[in-house]
Design a protein around this motif. Structure first.
Motif, mmCIF file in Angstrom:
data_model
loop_
_atom_site.group_PDB
_atom_site.id
_atom_site.type_symbol
_atom_site.label_atom_id
_atom_site.label_comp_id
_atom_site.label_asym_id
_atom_site.label_seq_id
_atom_site.Cartn_x
_atom_site.Cartn_y
_atom_site.Cartn_z
ATOM 1 N N VAL A 1 24.774 -51.098 65.452
ATOM 2 C CA VAL A 1 23.997 -51.473 66.637
ATOM 3 C C VAL A 1 23.614 -52.939 66.533
ATOM 4 N N ALA A 2 23.962 -53.730 67.559
ATOM 5 C CA ALA A 2 23.592 -55.149 67.602
ATOM 6 C C ALA A 2 22.470 -55.336 68.609
ATOM 7 N N THR A 3 21.459 -56.102 68.232
ATOM 8 C CA THR A 3 20.280 -56.299 69.065
ATOM 9 C C THR A 3 19.950 -57.779 69.150
ATOM 10 N N GLU A 4 19.658 -58.256 70.378
ATOM 11 C CA GLU A 4 19.262 -59.650 70.566
ATOM 12 C C GLU A 4 17.793 -59.813 70.168
ATOM 13 N N GLU A 5 17.506 -60.781 69.300
ATOM 14 C CA GLU A 5 16.133 -61.017 68.856
ATOM 15 C C GLU A 5 15.505 -62.212 69.544
ATOM 16 N N ASP A 6 16.276 -63.274 69.764
ATOM 17 C CA ASP A 6 15.757 -64.498 70.360
ATOM 18 C C ASP A 6 16.864 -65.123 71.203
ATOM 19 N N GLU A 7 16.765 -64.968 72.538
ATOM 20 C CA GLU A 7 17.821 -65.474 73.424
ATOM 21 C C GLU A 7 17.951 -66.984 73.332
ATOM 22 N N ALA A 8 16.828 -67.680 73.332
ATOM 23 C CA ALA A 8 16.869 -69.147 73.303
ATOM 24 C C ALA A 8 17.527 -69.666 72.033
ATOM 25 N N ALA A 9 17.259 -69.016 70.922
ATOM 26 C CA ALA A 9 17.817 -69.460 69.640
ATOM 27 C C ALA A 9 19.185 -68.861 69.370
ATOM 28 N N GLY A 10 19.634 -67.926 70.235
ATOM 29 C CA GLY A 10 20.914 -67.269 70.015
ATOM 30 C C GLY A 10 20.927 -66.398 68.770
ATOM 31 N N ARG A 11 19.764 -65.849 68.448
ATOM 32 C CA ARG A 11 19.644 -65.066 67.215
ATOM 33 C C ARG A 11 19.776 -63.570 67.530
ATOM 34 N N TRP A 12 20.703 -62.912 66.812
ATOM 35 C CA TRP A 12 20.948 -61.484 66.960
ATOM 36 C C TRP A 12 20.805 -60.800 65.610
ATOM 37 N N ARG A 13 20.756 -59.463 65.653
ATOM 38 C CA ARG A 13 20.619 -58.676 64.434
ATOM 39 C C ARG A 13 21.604 -57.517 64.475
ATOM 40 N N LEU A 14 22.267 -57.302 63.348
ATOM 41 C CA LEU A 14 23.168 -56.154 63.208
ATOM 42 C C LEU A 14 22.504 -55.126 62.306
ATOM 43 N N ASP A 15 22.316 -53.923 62.833
ATOM 44 C CA ASP A 15 21.793 -52.802 62.045
ATOM 45 C C ASP A 15 22.926 -51.803 61.839
ATOM 46 N N ALA A 16 23.187 -51.491 60.605
ATOM 47 C CA ALA A 16 24.205 -50.491 60.269
ATOM 48 C C ALA A 16 23.509 -49.280 59.670
ATOM 49 N N TYR A 17 23.758 -48.112 60.245
ATOM 50 C CA TYR A 17 23.146 -46.871 59.780
ATOM 51 C C TYR A 17 24.207 -46.023 59.079
ATOM 52 N N PHE A 18 23.817 -45.435 57.967
ATOM 53 C CA PHE A 18 24.754 -44.652 57.155
ATOM 54 C C PHE A 18 24.188 -43.254 56.910
ATOM 55 N N GLU A 19 25.064 -42.290 56.919
ATOM 56 C CA GLU A 19 24.683 -40.915 56.617
ATOM 57 C C GLU A 19 24.819 -40.714 55.106
ATOM 58 N N GLY A 20 23.743 -41.023 54.399
ATOM 59 C CA GLY A 20 23.782 -41.032 52.939
ATOM 60 C C GLY A 20 23.980 -42.447 52.419
ATOM 61 N N GLU A 21 23.829 -42.635 51.125
ATOM 62 C CA GLU A 21 23.965 -43.968 50.541
ATOM 63 C C GLU A 21 25.406 -44.459 50.676
ATOM 64 N N PRO A 22 25.606 -45.651 51.270
ATOM 65 C CA PRO A 22 26.971 -46.143 51.495
ATOM 66 C C PRO A 22 27.624 -46.613 50.202
ATOM 67 N N ASP A 23 28.944 -46.466 50.143
ATOM 68 C CA ASP A 23 29.665 -46.951 48.973
ATOM 69 C C ASP A 23 30.003 -48.432 49.135
ATOM 70 N N GLY A 24 30.538 -49.030 48.094
ATOM 71 C CA GLY A 24 30.811 -50.458 48.097
ATOM 72 C C GLY A 24 31.815 -50.873 49.159
ATOM 73 N N ALA A 25 32.840 -50.051 49.383
ATOM 74 C CA ALA A 25 33.858 -50.401 50.366
ATOM 75 C C ALA A 25 33.284 -50.413 51.780
#
Length: 292
Positions: free
Chosen positions: A36-60
């Motif tokens: 899920v990508a979310t805009e945090e500050d339109e003027a600054a062009g700053r966005w945030r990527l949130d990645a959700y995992f079902e259980g602890e993610p592996d290295g790959a």
């Protein structure tokens, strides 16, 4: 990717990203991650990527997520409290309106306008939730074609099934075929058909337009392909081959900077570009198949 939470504890990784990276996230498919990508500050062009995992993610899996952004920093995933991680991944996804269509999640219900149609498509399932500019623009482009008559429609790389559902609503007498190379996407589409009371869309796991079952249904007078520029270029010949003479082709999933190359590939197989709509960094093309 289908998000199906179970008893495993959910984990989350948050990374800073740019608008361009955020838009590209919608086309990314990483097994075991809901993005899920979310805009945090339109003027600054700053966005945030949130990645959700079902259980602890592996290295790959972590490496695949970090590869989506230039500044992965030293952020590490962390376990979430006991909450519904799919609901978390849908936070902030307000309803999207495109022509007569409204796309929403269960967390943000919406009513269709008079004569329109609302579709509930949950986030984190597959590409094509309606919350990305390419999918929303495809809906608008299909809506603009409502005055045309189509009898055979194919949606190649259907993802969640949304565009096939829209075609079914606009042309209720047409035969609509939705295909995807990923069996999970077809399963998601089947679930979405039931959730939205959509009937009359045939589903098929198929690798491109050369599949025997696709060829058996050809020619199509409307071809929809919301995938990526590389596959669109590689598939130009096979897509043109299943298009009826003078058929409409709606192509998306490509950056505006890639649109000329895609158009060139389709010109080379006899198609004529007719419309290019630009949404942010993304382009949606409508072309006319050759008369052969």
């Amino acid at each position: 990717m289908t998000a199906t939470p179970d008893s495993a504890q959910a984990w989350k990784l948050t990374l800073p990203c740019t608008k361009t990276e955020a838009e590209a996230v919608a086309a990314a498919e990483i097994d075991g991650a809901a993005l899920v990508a979310t805009e945090e500050d339109e003027a600054a062009g700053r966005w945030r990527l949130d990645a959700y995992f079902e259980g602890e993610p592996d290295g790959a899996t972590l490496a695949a997520v970090r590869a989506l952004v230039a500044d992965a920093a030293d952020a590490a995933p962390a376990p979430l409290a006991a909450e519904d991680w799919v609901t978390l991944s849908q936070a902030g996804l307000e309803p999207v309106r495109a022509g007569r269509f409204v796309v929403h999640t269960a967390a943000h219900p919406a009513q269709a306008p008079p004569g329109g149609r609302a579709f509930r498509i949950e986030a984190g399932q597959a590409f094509g939730t309606g919350h990305h500019e390419t999918t929303a623009a495809c809906l608008a482009m299909l809506d603009a074609l409502a005055g045309e008559r189509f009898g055979e429609v194919v949606d190649l790389g259907t993802g969640t099934g949304l565009l096939a559902f829209a075609a079914r609503h606009l042309w209720p007498d047409a035969h609509v075929l939705a295909t995807d190379i990923d069996p999970v996407a077809i399963a998601v589409t089947q679930e979405n058909m039931a959730a939205n009371d959509v009937r009359g869309v045939d589903l098929l796991v198929a690798d491109g337009a050369r599949d025997a079952a696709v060829l058996a249904r050809a020619p199509f007078d409307l071809v929809i392909a919301n995938i990526l520029a590389g596959p669109l270029i590689a598939m130009a010949g096979e897509i043109a081959a299943v298009a009826a003479p003078g058929a409409n082709l709606v192509l998306a999933g490509l950056l505006d900077s890639q649109a000329d190359a895609v158009e060139t590939a389709y010109r080379d197989v006899g198609c004529t570009p007719e419309t290019r709509e630009v949404r942010g960094d993304w382009a949606i093309l409508r072309l006319r198949a050759g008369l052969r």
